[in-house]
Each structure stands twice: as structure tokens, then as C-alpha cells.
Design an enzyme around this catalytic site. Sequence first.
Site, PDB file in Angstrom:
ATOM      1  N   LYS A  89       0.798  -1.227   0.000  1.00 53.79           N
ATOM      2  CA  LYS A  89       0.000   0.000   0.000  1.00 53.79           C
ATOM      3  C   LYS A  89       0.825   1.268   0.000  1.00 53.79           C
ATOM      4  O   LYS A  89       0.289   2.349  -0.209  1.00 53.79           O
ATOM      5  CB  LYS A  89      -0.955   0.008   1.190  1.00 53.79           C
ATOM      6  CG  LYS A  89      -1.932  -1.133   1.185  1.00 53.79           C
ATOM      7  CD  LYS A  89      -2.819  -1.108  -0.040  1.00 53.79           C
ATOM      8  CE  LYS A  89      -3.889  -2.172   0.100  1.00 53.79           C
ATOM      9  NZ  LYS A  89      -4.865  -2.092  -0.957  1.00 53.79           N
ATOM     10  N   SER A  99      -2.408 -12.764   4.452  1.00 56.84           N
ATOM     11  CA  SER A  99      -3.014 -12.722   3.112  1.00 56.84           C
ATOM     12  C   SER A  99      -2.066 -13.307   2.064  1.00 56.84           C
ATOM     13  O   SER A  99      -2.506 -13.757   1.006  1.00 56.84           O
ATOM     14  CB  SER A  99      -3.438 -11.299   2.734  1.00 56.84           C
ATOM     15  OG  SER A  99      -2.317 -10.496   2.461  1.00 56.84           O
TER      16      SER A  99
END
Lengths: 91, 315
Positions: free
Chosen positions: B44, B261
Site C-alpha cells: 500500500k 493474506s
Amino acid sequence: MSVEVRLPTVLRPAAGGQSVVSVEGATIAEVLGSLQARFPGVEGQLLTEDGSLHRFVNVYVNDDDVRYLDKLDTKVEDGDVVSILPAVAGG
Amino acid sequence: MALYPSILDLIGNTPLVDVSALSPNPSVRILVKLEGQNPGGSVKDRPALAMIEEAEKSGLLEPGSTLVEPSSGNTGIGLAMVCKVKGYHLKVVLPANVSTERRQLLEVWGAEIIESPGSEGSNGAVRAARALAAEHPEWVFLYQYANPANPRAHYEGTGPEILRDCPEVTHFIAGLGTSGTLIGVGTYLKEHKPDVQVWAVEPPSGELVDGLRSLDDGYVPPIFTEGDGEHLLDRKTIVGPRDSIEWTRRLTELGIFAGISTGAAMAGAAKCAASIDSGVVVIVSADGGWKYLSTNAWTGDIDAVVERAKSIIYF
């Protein structure tokens, strides 16, 4: 074909509180049709007026999103697990 | 070059590591792009920097501006780091049930945390942030789910890096999240190699979002719709917490300490590898394992860890 359908929390009240139900159908369209016939309260939550899948609803056959298989025509086999889940963001 | 004027210059250009030793098919290679190597610790950092630079260019951001953003953690952390360096104030709307470390990292960078109900997941954070942004037009709302600079960061960065480092790529797999990674990288790869298959993995939304009142509370990010995600993706598959954690643990056998994840993406890669004759699968590891240590994901009893993971947002 008899398949197991896992319902999201928001649909359980319409299915008498059940989280898993067994319904008949050879395609996802038939499975959702059987579900709506048995639990009229879910009608309108899954499909739009033109009969396509509601955009905030994801339907999976054994973990695969049917939008990337054959959509509502995706075939199901005896013993398959169909999961209905709300579309959720991440990030 | 080993000398950089700013930490922000270290965002991007992440390494690709071969983890084929874990592939269930000897004819399929699996490569992991380690986005945890970014200075803020996750993929991100890329959209965070891109969105802020775009807002600076357009004049939306001025010195001392305040921003508000919904995030399940990583975007908030990336933005908070960039804001700290550039002197902006950041308010992050964060679901209550993210791991402790995500909250702690936001505090490190001085971001203000506004909690949204955990039972509404990220969808609740999006809703709350949109309401706050409407009430406070003086705050800058970058809105990662609808900001074209998010997928563009991957179209211009992550995608070209993958093709440069692995021109033989046949499959690309990443977590869905905002869809920025999948849309940006997927679009770039298919433009240059139309046969590349793009797969999305996502966690089961089930128990995490018990607070949604109806299916109308569902959420599809505008960048997914605008990027024609439905046509871009070739497959989308759910990976549950057990598979995710088991694969996260297996990665440590190769010395890779990645977030949960990443385990989900690995499970998707294994499924993909088992379903094809041969190929090269590239997956994105969104972050390292540091932010999940408190979940005992690596060392705890697997059943207990899986139970706990069901109530924690890790995407």
C-alpha cells in the site's frame, strides 16, 4: 442434484435462522430459484429485476465465484457447496 | 545506488523470490513479489504515495492539509508514513477488529484513529469515512477505492516490474482488497501478454461482517467497476483462514515471513498450479508477518489460531 447452500447472516432470518440449507438444482440459476421458492423472504435480495445476479452478492461453487465461471448457468454437482456472501472491501 | 534523499524513494522495485519448492506441480514455478520490503511495510505504500503526489499536483493538497481515509490497516499505514514525511495530518477510519500492530503502526506515524464497528468490516469503515468527508469538506478525501492513482501505481510500477523480472509469467494472483493491485497489474500484463491469466483471492466475508444489515450493504470498489474488473479477472476464489495460515507457515520453510493474506495468495497459487500443465505463477505478498505476531499465526495451536483469524481482518 442436491447441493448445500451456505447463507450469509443477513439472509438467515428469511430461512428460519438456518445457516445451511439443502436445495435441488442443476445450475446456479436453478439452485437460487429453489431457494427463493422455499424461502420467499430472500426474493429480491439475490437477483435483480432483469434476472441477473445482484452486484453486491457473490455466489461461489466450492469457493469459486460463479461470475468467473458460467455465471448463473454454472453447473453444480451432487454434493457441491454453494456459498452466498456479500461483496466486501479490503485495503 | 545506495544513498537516497528520502525514504519515499525506496517505495517500489520490490524483489521477486522463487518459492517453487512449495509448488504442488513440478512443471509450475511460483514466484512471490515481496511487497513487505516497501519502507512502510506493505504494497500500500505504492498507492499511498501515488494518490498523495497526484493530489499535490492537482492542488487538492496544500501544506498542512488534513486527510481522512477508510482503511483496514495497510493503506492507512502507508498514507500515515507519507503524510508524516510530507507534513500532512491524517485521520484513518479503521474497523475495530484489525490486529493490534496495525493500530500501533498508525500511532507511530501520528495518525488519528477513528474506529468503525468491527462487525461491519471494511464496508463500515468506507461508509463512515464517506460520511465524515461529506461533513468536513475542508478535509481531503483521497478515497483509495475510487482513486485512479491507486490502480495506476500498479499499472506504472508493480506490473512493469513483474514483466521486467519475469517475462515468462503465465498467471498473476493477488488478493482483492481495493482491487487496485489486480486492476493495475492485470491490465498492464494483459496489454503486453494477452494470454496471462489473472486470478483474485479473497477471504470468506462470512462472520466478519455479521453487522451488515442487508446485502445492499455490500460494496464493490468503483475502481474495480471502472477498470472492468469483471472482464479482466479470469477467476476469483475464496481462501479460508485455515488454508491461509497453513500456507503462511509453509513459506517460513523457505525463510519467508509474510502476512496472512500472502498465505491466501499461496493457496490460490497452489490451486492454480495443480490445475495447469505448466506455467509460471507470480503472486503478490502484500506485507510481511510483523503485523500479525500477536495473532500467534506461526506458533499457536492451528485450531485456536484459525478461530481467532475468523474475527480479525487480515486483508
